[in-house]
Write a protein that holds these residues in place. Structure first.
Motif, mmCIF file in Angstrom:
data_model
loop_
_atom_site.group_PDB
_atom_site.id
_atom_site.type_symbol
_atom_site.label_atom_id
_atom_site.label_comp_id
_atom_site.label_asym_id
_atom_site.label_seq_id
_atom_site.Cartn_x
_atom_site.Cartn_y
_atom_site.Cartn_z
ATOM 1 N N THR A 83 0.853 -1.183 0.000
ATOM 2 C CA THR A 83 0.000 0.000 0.000
ATOM 3 C C THR A 83 0.890 1.233 0.000
ATOM 4 O OG1 THR A 83 -1.775 -1.098 1.217
ATOM 5 C CG2 THR A 83 -1.661 1.295 1.416
ATOM 6 N N ALA A 90 -3.270 1.363 -3.644
ATOM 7 C CA ALA A 90 -2.389 0.246 -3.968
ATOM 8 C C ALA A 90 -2.712 -0.258 -5.365
ATOM 9 C CB ALA A 90 -2.565 -0.883 -2.964
ATOM 10 N N ILE A 91 -1.692 -0.761 -6.028
ATOM 11 C CA ILE A 91 -1.949 -1.506 -7.265
ATOM 12 C C ILE A 91 -1.552 -2.953 -7.001
ATOM 13 C CG2 ILE A 91 -1.301 -1.846 -9.683
ATOM 14 C CD1 ILE A 91 -1.035 1.123 -9.989
ATOM 15 N N LEU A 92 -2.535 -3.820 -7.077
ATOM 16 C CA LEU A 92 -2.306 -5.232 -6.812
ATOM 17 C C LEU A 92 -2.228 -5.931 -8.160
ATOM 18 C CD1 LEU A 92 -5.007 -5.481 -4.008
ATOM 19 C CD2 LEU A 92 -2.641 -4.742 -3.806
ATOM 20 N N SER A 111 -5.986 -11.004 -3.897
ATOM 21 C CA SER A 111 -4.922 -10.009 -3.790
ATOM 22 C C SER A 111 -5.160 -9.162 -2.552
ATOM 23 C CB SER A 111 -4.924 -9.081 -5.009
ATOM 24 O OG SER A 111 -5.080 -9.810 -6.198
ATOM 25 N N ALA A 113 -3.600 -5.840 -0.055
ATOM 26 C CA ALA A 113 -2.659 -4.735 0.105
ATOM 27 C C ALA A 113 -2.163 -4.727 1.546
ATOM 28 C CB ALA A 113 -3.357 -3.416 -0.226
ATOM 29 N N ARG A 115 -1.638 -2.356 3.546
ATOM 30 C CA ARG A 115 -2.341 -1.369 4.379
ATOM 31 C C ARG A 115 -1.520 -0.950 5.595
ATOM 32 N NH1 ARG A 115 -8.825 -2.952 4.064
ATOM 33 N NH2 ARG A 115 -8.880 -3.139 1.805
ATOM 34 N N ARG B 15 -4.475 4.513 10.908
ATOM 35 C CA ARG B 15 -5.502 4.186 9.922
ATOM 36 C C ARG B 15 -6.718 3.603 10.611
ATOM 37 N NH1 ARG B 15 -7.952 0.701 6.688
ATOM 38 N NH2 ARG B 15 -7.193 -1.107 7.801
ATOM 39 N N LYS B 20 -12.594 0.001 2.334
ATOM 40 C CA LYS B 20 -11.726 0.611 1.347
ATOM 41 C C LYS B 20 -12.303 0.215 -0.013
ATOM 42 C CE LYS B 20 -7.408 2.170 1.218
ATOM 43 N NZ LYS B 20 -6.256 2.471 2.036
ATOM 44 N N ARG B 22 -12.430 -1.075 -3.591
ATOM 45 C CA ARG B 22 -11.579 -1.926 -4.440
ATOM 46 C C ARG B 22 -12.106 -1.902 -5.871
ATOM 47 N NH1 ARG B 22 -8.458 -5.966 -1.775
ATOM 48 N NH2 ARG B 22 -9.004 -7.652 -3.190
ATOM 49 N N ARG B 45 -4.784 4.712 -7.911
ATOM 50 C CA ARG B 45 -3.951 4.387 -6.746
ATOM 51 C C ARG B 45 -3.604 5.675 -5.994
ATOM 52 N NH1 ARG B 45 2.459 3.641 -6.716
ATOM 53 N NH2 ARG B 45 2.173 5.862 -6.384
ATOM 54 N N PHE B 49 -7.364 4.505 -3.926
ATOM 55 C CA PHE B 49 -8.140 3.282 -4.143
ATOM 56 C C PHE B 49 -7.228 2.058 -4.185
ATOM 57 C CE2 PHE B 49 -10.624 6.663 -6.176
ATOM 58 C CZ PHE B 49 -11.837 6.499 -5.520
ATOM 59 N N GLU B 50 -7.803 0.905 -3.856
ATOM 60 C CA GLU B 50 -7.087 -0.350 -4.042
ATOM 61 C C GLU B 50 -7.446 -0.898 -5.421
ATOM 62 O OE1 GLU B 50 -7.497 -3.353 -0.841
ATOM 63 O OE2 GLU B 50 -6.275 -1.999 0.363
ATOM 64 N N ILE B 51 -6.436 -1.020 -6.267
ATOM 65 C CA ILE B 51 -6.667 -1.418 -7.652
ATOM 66 C C ILE B 51 -6.176 -2.845 -7.862
ATOM 67 C CG2 ILE B 51 -6.126 -0.887 -10.072
ATOM 68 C CD1 ILE B 51 -7.716 1.287 -8.492
ATOM 69 N N ILE B 52 -7.044 -3.687 -8.374
ATOM 70 C CA ILE B 52 -6.616 -5.019 -8.773
ATOM 71 C C ILE B 52 -6.420 -4.971 -10.280
ATOM 72 C CG2 ILE B 52 -7.254 -7.452 -8.958
ATOM 73 C CD1 ILE B 52 -8.777 -5.492 -6.201
ATOM 74 N N TYR B 53 -5.183 -5.089 -10.701
ATOM 75 C CA TYR B 53 -4.873 -4.945 -12.118
ATOM 76 C C TYR B 53 -4.702 -6.323 -12.724
ATOM 77 C CZ TYR B 53 -2.875 -3.319 -16.431
ATOM 78 O OH TYR B 53 -2.658 -3.081 -17.764
ATOM 79 N N GLU B 70 -12.177 -11.195 -5.800
ATOM 80 C CA GLU B 70 -11.578 -10.014 -5.170
ATOM 81 C C GLU B 70 -12.614 -9.131 -4.489
ATOM 82 O OE1 GLU B 70 -8.456 -9.716 -4.900
ATOM 83 O OE2 GLU B 70 -7.489 -10.782 -6.545
#
Lengths: 331, 149
Positions: A83, A90-92, A111, A113, A115, B15, B20, B22, B45, B49-53, B70
């Protein structure tokens, strides 16, 4: 839509995925479900894959999954990426290398992160592995965040720890430092078609040979592989199987299980204690003023923490906030 | 860009547990141009945001399966191959079949203007065409994609 324990135990993907999200997001209801789910865990075999960023962990996980599916195993994969400490985003991207398993319903990829959690895993990793275990996965592969030297949290979570090394990183002094090189049950020298692979392998073997082993100890093998082509992965599978047999020897299994139970307990305890202390300080409007005072050197963090810790424990000893305790007294 | 001091102050804040958002970013179909998708992933990102690529050459089945595993709130699809009229509605349809109709589907690429209303009617929430400022996309995602209950 609440998640039902029955659906998770039955292996329902949507329910398990939602529970994992709730655990990652620390939704209190999920914790209650986790308590009931815990006794259904302990059947899956857990393999940790750790190593530097770019060492080929995802590709290796992908190739291992090919082999495991060939054996008819039901596979869970937990892949962790960092993260951003600045934005929380984050890029997962670990799924990119696992595409051929994307529509196999016996492969569940999640996946995560970090965090903000250090140690190579996310705070929720143990919980999420427990969910995969309870949903009936035979084997769970945990790919840690790309680690440097000291992120060794995986060691107590996994039955077998793979440390992935690639040729050409640093000189041989790197190999005698403490840290991740000590946690390997199996070394994988990935990208072994590259120059310097033999040298890396010899250095690791020398390092292993310098350790003292007693009879019956596990001596970590150093195996060359090219995850991209699958070369060496059959041998790696055999080594994992060998280590599984070793772990399941009666004298070893108890030690592993106690180690894992200890980490589970201590990790949850750490998390909850910190949460409670921070919550208390915030509720009383003390957190920001104290931070300000420490920043201006009017007080020191050591004294503050000492006070907070003493206060928190005293609070619990007199049962001030112990709702379950007071309930019990009434009945 | 915030100053290093301001940013370090941000990072020291505890935090709070909680939802969050996704988002899955992927490229359905056969074209191999993933630059745009990567730039969007990076911008989202940076917006927290949490990005699942998931990368290139995804079938609708792969995207929907990944979205389920996910547990994402939104799916952003980059498509430059011209197959958007088939692929995007198919993904929306499959999500609905899996009772995941609440996942917001949006996309971007070289899309003829006349196709956009058709895609919207079929459940694609928004399409972005070349030249859209990144900030507009980030604002849209902030506005439209909320974490599930």
């Amino acid at each position: 839509m609440a998640v039902s324990l029955k659906d998770v135990l039955g292996g329902d993907v949507r329910s398990a995925a939602r529970l994992m999200r709730d655990l990652d997001d620390e939704i209190p209801a999920a914790n209650r479900l986790l308590k009931r789910l815990y006794k259904h865990t302990g059947r899956a075999y857990i393999v940790g894959i750790t190593g530097a960023p770019g060492s080929g962990k995802s590709t290796l996980v992908d190739t291992l999954t090919d082999h495991l599916r060939g054996q008819g195993k039901n596979v869970g994969i937990v892949a962790i990426d960092p993260t951003s400490p600045f934005t929380g985003g984050a890029i997962l991207g670990d799924r990119i290398r696992m595409q051929k398993h994307a529509i196999d319903d016996k492969v569940f990829i999640r996946s995560l992160a970090t965090r903000g959690h250090l140690g190579g895993l996310s705070k929720s990793t143990i919980d999420i592995v427990n969910v995969m275990d309870a949903m009936g996965k035979d084997i769970i592969l945990i790919e840690t965040v790309g680690v440097g030297q000291d992120e060794v949290e995986i060691v107590k979570v996994a039955h077998t720890n793979l440390v992935v090394v690639v040729p050409g990183l640093g000189d041989d002094i790197q190999a005698i430092k403490a840290g991740i090189l000590e946690i390997a049950d199996i070394f994988v020298v990935n990208k072994s078609d590259r120059e310097g692979a033999d040298k890396t392998r010899r250095e690791l073997e020398t390092m292993v040979a310098m350790n003292e082993y007693r009879k019956g100890d596990w001596v970590p093998p150093v195996l060359p592989a090219v995850a991209q082509t699958g070369a060496g992965v059959a041998e790696l599978m055999e080594a994992i199987e060998g280590h599984r047999k070793f772990i399941y020897l009666e004298e070893n299994l108890g030690q592993y299980q106690a180690g894992k139970a200890r980490v589970e307990l201590l990790e949850i305890l750490k998390k909850k204690l910190v949460e409670k202390a921070v919550d208390d300080l915030e509720r009383h409007g003390l957190l920001e003023p104290i931070i300000e005072e420490i920043a201006r050197k009017k007080t020191d963090p050591y004294s503050i923490v000492e006070k907070v810790v003493d206060h928190s424990f005293a609070f619990h000893l007199i049962g001030g906030n112990d709702r379950t305790g007071s309930k019990r007294k009434k009945t | 860009m915030a100053s290093a001091l301001a940013r370090s102050r941000e990072t020291t804040k505890e935090r709070k547990p909680g939802r969050k958002v996704r988002i899955l970013i992927g490229k359905p179909g056969l074209d191999g141009h993933d630059r745009g998708a990567k730039i969007i992933a990076r911008a989202l990102r940076d917006a927290g945001f949490e990005i699942i690529y998931t990368g290139l050459h995804q079938t609708p089945e792969m995207i929907v399966s990944a979205a389920a595993q996910e547990d994402v709130d939104g799916i952003g699809l980059s498509i430059l191959s011209g197959a958007h009229n088939y692929l995007l509605p198919r993904i929306v349809e499959m999500l609905r079949e899996k009772k995941m109709g609440n996942v917001v589907v949006f996309g971007g690429g070289i899309i003829p203007d006349e196709d956009i209303p058709k895609l919207k009617r079929k459940g694609v929430d928004r399409m972005f065409t070349p030249g859209t400022p990144l900030q507009e996309i980030v604002e849209y995602v902030r506005e439209r994609v909320k974490p599930r209950k």
